[in-house]
Design an enzyme around this catalytic site. Structure first.
Site, PDB file in Angstrom:
ATOM      1  N   HIS A   1       0.840  -1.201   0.000  1.00 20.09           N
ATOM      2  CA  HIS A   1       0.000   0.000   0.000  1.00 20.09           C
ATOM      3  C   HIS A   1       0.870   1.244   0.000  1.00 20.09           C
ATOM      4  CE1 HIS A   1       0.782  -1.390   4.089  1.00 20.09           C
ATOM      5  NE2 HIS A   1       0.812  -0.105   4.450  1.00 20.09           N
TER       6      HIS A   1
ATOM      7  N   HIS B   1       0.799   5.130   1.245  1.00 26.49           N
ATOM      8  CA  HIS B   1       0.114   6.104   2.100  1.00 26.49           C
ATOM      9  C   HIS B   1       0.029   7.443   1.367  1.00 26.49           C
ATOM     10  CE1 HIS B   1       0.392   3.917   6.030  1.00 26.49           C
ATOM     11  NE2 HIS B   1       1.400   3.316   5.430  1.00 26.49           N
TER      12      HIS B   1
END
Ligand code: AMP
Ligand code: ZN
Length: 128
Positions: free
Chosen positions: A95, A97
């Site tokens: 992922h 951010h």
């Protein structure tokens, strides 16, 4: 992967998606609007995603920034990925951010992501 929280899409607060990537709100935001962008395919880290996934993620980061600019008008962003436990990664589904930043949200923002390792000043940059 069934025991991965980011693979359980019905539990994510999704705000945008494309064919290969998803964007959703971080459940424990460090600033208002903190979002995560992931590949739909379960891969552990940044370096496990393929070029098409990176491209889809990059396009989605742009879309998320437009949504956040429209809704929250942040003054800046930090964008980044933790890769591996030593770098702070806790969820092993890659992922990125997206952390909106607001003037005055910390006393001295200079250095930004450099501060993942604190107290390493850069004399050229930090001198006033
Ligand atoms: P990292 O430490 O880089 O692996 O970041 C994991 C991020 O996932 C943290 O910012 C958490 O707040 C966030 N997070 C954990 N569980 C969820 C969830 N179910 N929905 C949204 N964000 C989550
Ligand atoms: Zn997953």
């Amino acid at each position: 992967m069934s025991d991965c929280i980011f693979c359980q899409r019905d539990r994510l607060e999704i705000i945008a998606e494309n064919e290969l990537a998803l964007a959703f709100k971080d459940s424990c935001p460090v600033s208002e609007g903190h979002c995560l962008v992931i590949p739909k395919r379960h891969v552990a880290t940044y370096f496990d995603a393929g070029p098409e996934e990176h491209s889809a993620i990059s396009i989605l980061i742009g879309e998320v920034s437009r949504i956040l600019n429209r809704d929250l008008s942040p003054d800046g962003y930090n964008i980044g990925a933790n890769v591996g436990e030593a770098a702070g990664q806790t969820v092993f589904h890659f992922h990125i951010h997206i952390i909106p930043r607001y003037r005055g949200d910390v006393a001295d923002p200079r250095g930004g992501v450099r501060k993942v390792i604190p107290n390493r000043s850069c004399p050229l940059r930090d001198s006033k």
